[in-house]
Design an enzyme around this catalytic site. Sequence first.
Site, PDB file in Angstrom:
ATOM      1  CG  ASP A 334      -4.581  85.300 -10.730  1.00  0.00           C
ATOM      2  OD1 ASP A 334      -4.622  84.538 -11.646  1.00  0.00           O
ATOM      3  OD2 ASP A 334      -5.556  85.714  -9.792  1.00  0.00           O
ATOM      4  NE  ARG A 408      -2.787  88.466 -10.882  1.00  0.00           N
ATOM      5  CZ  ARG A 408      -3.590  89.100  -9.895  1.00  0.00           C
ATOM      6  NH1 ARG A 408      -2.742  89.702  -8.933  1.00  0.00           N
ATOM      7  NH2 ARG A 408      -4.788  89.190  -9.812  1.00  0.00           N
TER       8      ARG A 408
END
Length: 454
Positions: A334, A408
């Site tokens: 991530d 993100r």
Amino acid sequence: MSGNRITEIVVHPLEKGLVGSVPVPSDKSIGHRALLFSSLCDGVSNIRGFSYGEDNVSTANAMRAMGAVVEDTAPGELRVTGTGLMGLKAPKDALDCGNSGTTMRLLTGVLAGQPFTSKLIGDASLTRRPMMRVVGPLRARGAVIDGAPHPTKQGEILPPLVVGPLPEGKELGSLEYESKVSSAQVKSAILLSGLYAHGTTWFKEPTLSRDHTERMLHALGVPLRTVGTMIELDPAGWDGKMPGFDIEIPGDASAAAFLLVAAQIYPGSRVTVRGVGTNPTRTGLLEIAKHMGAGLEIVPQGEQGGEPIAEITGWYEPLRGRTISGEVVPRAIDEIPIACALAARASGTTTIRDAEELRVKESDRIATMAGVLRAFGVTCEELPDGLVIEGKEGPLQPARIESKGDHRIAMTAAILALGASGPSTIVDCDCIATSFPRFVGTLRALGARIDART
Ligand code: S3P
């Protein structure tokens, strides 16, 4: 839940470094598991430090819809009265997983063993994400699951998923499954289905993905054995009961990564985050940053919720381009977008490989990051499984970035924008609330100038 959703931000160039000591939201992955497992426990659990990130809220709402009582007792504190493993009720409506792949995939594992039908839906981004990785192995042990056919990939299925019911008199069987991808969502869905199975569950993955599920199940007395990347769950002789528990969720290493990297790429910065989870299956970004020469200090603070935590400080040091590949990638999966920000400010070339999983995240993060980097004037090349990024000296080019609904990407773009020669605009920012509702406020507290529009 959020009345004032931030939809667009204008980020101004930093005038001096980011400085301060700030909290981060609690860990999203552990939050999902705490909610899910407490809902399946016999008795009452108390969850402290809940983040109210929208992904976690999706899981809470799904468990409520199936009979768990999830109550807010104080800000950040939840009391969950579980239904017991066999006590879930058929939900009246479709379970809306929002933007959260973890909610959908983990729930599919639980629902596979239920005597009722349920439907799982999600937002536009989640509706594009592949589900066969969990549906395939669950079907192999007898689960009844249907989904929408993928428009181009034969054999792939997409949400919405319709799960169950198991045919009358049928139970899930044993399963021996070797996954081609290192994925905690696949692993967790399979282990959760194993709680309802008649027989053993055996699972192996190429390299170790985050192990929060194993840690929590083990702490709850579930008969689980792990050796390296192999796990065996044999419910024979287990009474099928998990006791209620108390947990304070550690800070989210993935959220902390944005603040630490921001400090590591802008001269004069020094940022400390406290109580951050440092489970080794999550610390890949810290290792990557260190390898690139970043300023980094990790002071262990013991354990919280069965997970190691630490106070972590990041500061600016000159960075060198490196190759990022192999087993560190699943442990930083991530954080690869924000690792691209390190690469953009490093001297020389950074090559990221073995990261094809990024193609099926909230957006195709390889393509989206390539677009973001180029918009800021950074030279890069897309590879099937990664990126080649040329570090850029001097200020970046101001940019207008569309996040593609990917939290993100939006946050990485905001961090890069601090180094541009003029204001940059990030549109489609409401997705940031899925994981880091106070992102903009936290950056402002560190000295950034950001205008937000709701
Ligand atoms: C998660 C697992 C990872 C990660 C996601 C959260 C989890 O996904 O990218 O944000 O909580 O299990 P994969 O299992 O698809 O790698």
